[in-house]
Write a protein that holds these residues in place. Structure first.
Motif, PDB file in Angstrom:
ATOM      1  N   LEU A  36      -7.824   7.922   3.726  1.00  0.00           N
ATOM      2  CA  LEU A  36      -7.177   7.794   2.414  1.00  0.00           C
ATOM      3  C   LEU A  36      -6.992   6.332   2.007  1.00  0.00           C
ATOM      4  CD1 LEU A  36      -4.390  10.535   2.742  1.00  0.00           C
ATOM      5  CD2 LEU A  36      -6.633  10.734   1.631  1.00  0.00           C
ATOM      6  N   ILE A  37      -7.408   5.416   2.891  1.00  0.00           N
ATOM      7  CA  ILE A  37      -7.188   3.988   2.641  1.00  0.00           C
ATOM      8  C   ILE A  37      -8.484   3.322   2.192  1.00  0.00           C
ATOM      9  CG2 ILE A  37      -6.427   1.801   3.648  1.00  0.00           C
ATOM     10  CD1 ILE A  37      -4.979   3.424   5.785  1.00  0.00           C
ATOM     11  N   SER A  38      -8.390   2.528   1.166  1.00  0.00           N
ATOM     12  CA  SER A  38      -9.515   1.678   0.758  1.00  0.00           C
ATOM     13  C   SER A  38      -8.993   0.267   0.567  1.00  0.00           C
ATOM     14  CB  SER A  38     -10.159   2.187  -0.534  1.00  0.00           C
ATOM     15  OG  SER A  38      -9.237   2.155  -1.606  1.00  0.00           O
ATOM     16  N   VAL A  39      -9.839  -0.707   0.900  1.00  0.00           N
ATOM     17  CA  VAL A  39      -9.470  -2.118   0.768  1.00  0.00           C
ATOM     18  C   VAL A  39     -10.545  -2.812  -0.056  1.00  0.00           C
ATOM     19  CG1 VAL A  39      -9.019  -4.275   1.996  1.00  0.00           C
ATOM     20  CG2 VAL A  39      -8.279  -2.094   2.998  1.00  0.00           C
ATOM     21  N   ALA A  40     -10.140  -3.512  -1.067  1.00  0.00           N
ATOM     22  CA  ALA A  40     -11.084  -4.220  -1.947  1.00  0.00           C
ATOM     23  C   ALA A  40     -10.665  -5.678  -2.076  1.00  0.00           C
ATOM     24  CB  ALA A  40     -11.130  -3.554  -3.323  1.00  0.00           C
ATOM     25  N   TYR A  41     -11.632  -6.520  -2.464  1.00  0.00           N
ATOM     26  CA  TYR A  41     -11.264  -7.904  -2.713  1.00  0.00           C
ATOM     27  C   TYR A  41     -11.965  -8.435  -3.948  1.00  0.00           C
ATOM     28  CZ  TYR A  41     -15.088  -8.220   0.742  1.00  0.00           C
ATOM     29  OH  TYR A  41     -16.242  -8.039   1.452  1.00  0.00           O
ATOM     30  N   SER A  42     -11.619  -9.663  -4.303  1.00  0.00           N
ATOM     31  CA  SER A  42     -11.879 -10.193  -5.638  1.00  0.00           C
ATOM     32  C   SER A  42     -13.348 -10.354  -5.999  1.00  0.00           C
ATOM     33  CB  SER A  42     -11.170 -11.542  -5.807  1.00  0.00           C
ATOM     34  OG  SER A  42     -11.448 -12.401  -4.712  1.00  0.00           O
ATOM     35  N   THR A  43     -14.241 -10.273  -5.046  1.00  0.00           N
ATOM     36  CA  THR A  43     -15.667 -10.380  -5.378  1.00  0.00           C
ATOM     37  C   THR A  43     -16.209  -9.057  -5.925  1.00  0.00           C
ATOM     38  OG1 THR A  43     -16.299  -9.764  -3.124  1.00  0.00           O
ATOM     39  CG2 THR A  43     -16.054 -12.119  -3.594  1.00  0.00           C
ATOM     40  N   GLY A  44     -15.378  -8.016  -5.857  1.00  0.00           N
ATOM     41  CA  GLY A  44     -15.823  -6.701  -6.293  1.00  0.00           C
ATOM     42  C   GLY A  44     -16.323  -5.837  -5.155  1.00  0.00           C
ATOM     43  N   ASP A  45     -16.440  -6.437  -3.966  1.00  0.00           N
ATOM     44  CA  ASP A  45     -16.873  -5.684  -2.792  1.00  0.00           C
ATOM     45  C   ASP A  45     -15.677  -5.003  -2.133  1.00  0.00           C
ATOM     46  OD1 ASP A  45     -19.573  -6.489  -3.009  1.00  0.00           O
ATOM     47  OD2 ASP A  45     -19.046  -8.428  -2.132  1.00  0.00           O
ATOM     48  N   SER A  46     -15.961  -4.153  -1.177  1.00  0.00           N
ATOM     49  CA  SER A  46     -14.896  -3.489  -0.436  1.00  0.00           C
ATOM     50  C   SER A  46     -14.991  -3.846   1.038  1.00  0.00           C
ATOM     51  CB  SER A  46     -14.977  -1.972  -0.618  1.00  0.00           C
ATOM     52  OG  SER A  46     -16.213  -1.481  -0.129  1.00  0.00           O
ATOM     53  N   CYS A  47     -13.845  -3.767   1.691  1.00  0.00           N
ATOM     54  CA  CYS A  47     -13.781  -4.024   3.123  1.00  0.00           C
ATOM     55  C   CYS A  47     -13.817  -2.662   3.812  1.00  0.00           C
ATOM     56  CB  CYS A  47     -12.487  -4.772   3.442  1.00  0.00           C
ATOM     57  SG  CYS A  47     -12.269  -5.206   5.168  1.00  0.00           S
ATOM     58  N   ASN A  48     -14.846  -2.427   4.599  1.00  0.00           N
ATOM     59  CA  ASN A  48     -15.023  -1.135   5.243  1.00  0.00           C
ATOM     60  C   ASN A  48     -13.902  -0.874   6.249  1.00  0.00           C
ATOM     61  OD1 ASN A  48     -16.211   1.265   6.186  1.00  0.00           O
ATOM     62  ND2 ASN A  48     -17.318   0.148   7.793  1.00  0.00           N
ATOM     63  N   VAL A  49     -13.033   0.081   5.930  1.00  0.00           N
ATOM     64  CA  VAL A  49     -11.900   0.388   6.800  1.00  0.00           C
ATOM     65  C   VAL A  49     -12.403   1.109   8.049  1.00  0.00           C
ATOM     66  CG1 VAL A  49      -9.724   1.629   7.033  1.00  0.00           C
ATOM     67  CG2 VAL A  49     -10.294   0.510   4.868  1.00  0.00           C
ATOM     68  N   LEU A  50     -12.135   0.512   9.201  1.00  0.00           N
ATOM     69  CA  LEU A  50     -12.595   1.084  10.455  1.00  0.00           C
ATOM     70  C   LEU A  50     -11.548   1.983  11.097  1.00  0.00           C
ATOM     71  CD1 LEU A  50     -14.406  -1.987  12.041  1.00  0.00           C
ATOM     72  CD2 LEU A  50     -15.397  -0.117  10.725  1.00  0.00           C
ATOM     73  N   LYS A  51     -10.285   1.535  11.029  1.00  0.00           N
ATOM     74  CA  LYS A  51      -9.258   2.340  11.699  1.00  0.00           C
ATOM     75  C   LYS A  51      -7.871   1.862  11.294  1.00  0.00           C
ATOM     76  CE  LYS A  51      -9.132  -0.653  15.791  1.00  0.00           C
ATOM     77  NZ  LYS A  51      -9.209  -0.712  17.267  1.00  0.00           N
ATOM     78  N   LEU A  52      -6.899   2.717  11.579  1.00  0.00           N
ATOM     79  CA  LEU A  52      -5.495   2.343  11.558  1.00  0.00           C
ATOM     80  C   LEU A  52      -5.132   1.957  12.985  1.00  0.00           C
ATOM     81  CD1 LEU A  52      -3.902   5.048   9.270  1.00  0.00           C
ATOM     82  CD2 LEU A  52      -3.416   2.604   9.101  1.00  0.00           C
ATOM     83  N   ALA A  53      -5.005   0.668  13.236  1.00  0.00           N
ATOM     84  CA  ALA A  53      -4.680   0.233  14.595  1.00  0.00           C
ATOM     85  C   ALA A  53      -3.292   0.719  14.986  1.00  0.00           C
ATOM     86  CB  ALA A  53      -4.766  -1.277  14.691  1.00  0.00           C
ATOM     87  N   THR A  54      -2.397   0.719  14.023  1.00  0.00           N
ATOM     88  CA  THR A  54      -1.054   1.272  14.203  1.00  0.00           C
ATOM     89  C   THR A  54      -0.713   2.039  12.942  1.00  0.00           C
ATOM     90  OG1 THR A  54      -0.399  -0.629  15.551  1.00  0.00           O
ATOM     91  CG2 THR A  54       1.377   0.762  14.685  1.00  0.00           C
ATOM     92  N   ASN A  55      -0.374   3.284  13.068  1.00  0.00           N
ATOM     93  CA  ASN A  55      -0.053   4.086  11.888  1.00  0.00           C
ATOM     94  C   ASN A  55       0.997   3.406  11.011  1.00  0.00           C
ATOM     95  OD1 ASN A  55      -1.847   6.094  12.577  1.00  0.00           O
ATOM     96  ND2 ASN A  55      -0.307   7.471  13.459  1.00  0.00           N
ATOM     97  N   HIS A  56       0.706   3.432   9.729  1.00  0.00           N
ATOM     98  CA  HIS A  56       1.617   2.939   8.699  1.00  0.00           C
ATOM     99  C   HIS A  56       1.658   1.413   8.561  1.00  0.00           C
ATOM    100  CE1 HIS A  56       3.154   7.031   8.335  1.00  0.00           C
ATOM    101  NE2 HIS A  56       3.381   7.042   9.643  1.00  0.00           N
ATOM    102  N   THR A  57       1.295   0.642   9.611  1.00  0.00           N
ATOM    103  CA  THR A  57       1.548  -0.804   9.548  1.00  0.00           C
ATOM    104  C   THR A  57       0.341  -1.715   9.768  1.00  0.00           C
ATOM    105  OG1 THR A  57       2.160  -0.860  11.899  1.00  0.00           O
ATOM    106  CG2 THR A  57       3.955  -0.520  10.301  1.00  0.00           C
TER     107      THR A  57
END
Length: 239
Positions: A36-57
């Protein structure tokens, strides 16, 4: 009463190498489902989410090669986080060879040079603040090599500057110097001595070989002559 989840918060980010790699986003309210998590940055690209290393944080994602600072934000389901910064690591210079006073290659050892030679600039300042460019930067293995011009009459400021796009090692104290004329003379003398020693050894070997060959030929000739003489005398006696 209406209930809703709190928006995610990014409070800290790690710095990737210019070649890209893993980035850790630390904060809160990331939930426990990385799909359910997506990460984007200012170039318009996205950062491929690999894992939640610690839930919630703690979220870990993979960024591509780059330089400078990017704005980054996360979305959890439909909830948007604050905007934070991801800053790529600056180049680090640990050693530099001394080019010849007549000019030539200088090899730079360090890290975080990236892999895009087109955004790398190397220069040294003279004492008047003028930039002396080290031209034609190129990668040779893991090292960075560029070409310094002949030593100018104006003294150098001694500091080597490496820029990777907008980031540099300006806060470091890596000093520059041309090879000293004493060192150059010693190197020439050593090379000359080595060449003379090699030539002398080769000449002595050739002379020794020639002498042995001559001595062997003379001995064979003498032995053959003696044998012929003995054979002739033996023939005469038998007759």
């Amino acid at each position: 009463m209406t209930f809703h989840y709190a928006n995610p918060i990014i409070s800290y980010t790690t710095s990737p190498k210019p070649t890209g790699g893993l980035v850790t986003l630390t904060g809160d309210n990331f939930g426990d489902d990385n799909t359910l998590i997506s990460v984007a940055y200012s170039t318009g690209d996205s950062c491929n989410v690999l894992k939640l290393a610690t839930n919630h944080t703690v979220v870990v994602c993979d960024v591509p090669a780059g330089s400078g600072t990017l704005k980054v934000w996360a979305t959890v389901d439909s909830l948007l986080s604050n905007v934070a910064n991801i800053t790529y690591l600056s180049p680090v210079l640990t050693n530099a060879t001394n080019p010849h006073p007549s000019g030539g290659p200088m090899t730079l050892t360090g890290s975080n040079f990236g892999n895009d030679i087109s955004i790398i600039v190397v220069w040294v300042l003279d004492v008047n603040g003028n930039r002396v460019n080290c031209t034609s930067p190129r990668f040779v293995g893991a090292e960075l090599v560029c070409d310094m011009p002949p030593q100018p009459s104006v003294d150098m400021d001694k500091h080597i500057v490496v820029y990777v796009a907008t980031q540099s090692n300006l806060d470091e104290n890596q000093l520059f110097a041309y090879m000293s004329t004493t060192t150059t003379s010693m190197a020439f003398a050593q090379a000359t001595t080595s060449a003379l020693n090699y030539a002398t050894t080769s000449a002595m070997h050739s002379a020794t070989t020639s002498a042995l060959n001559s001595a062997t030929t003379s001995a064979l000739h003498s032995a053959t002559t003696s044998a012929n003489y003995a054979t002739t005398n033996l023939h005469s006696t038998s007759t």
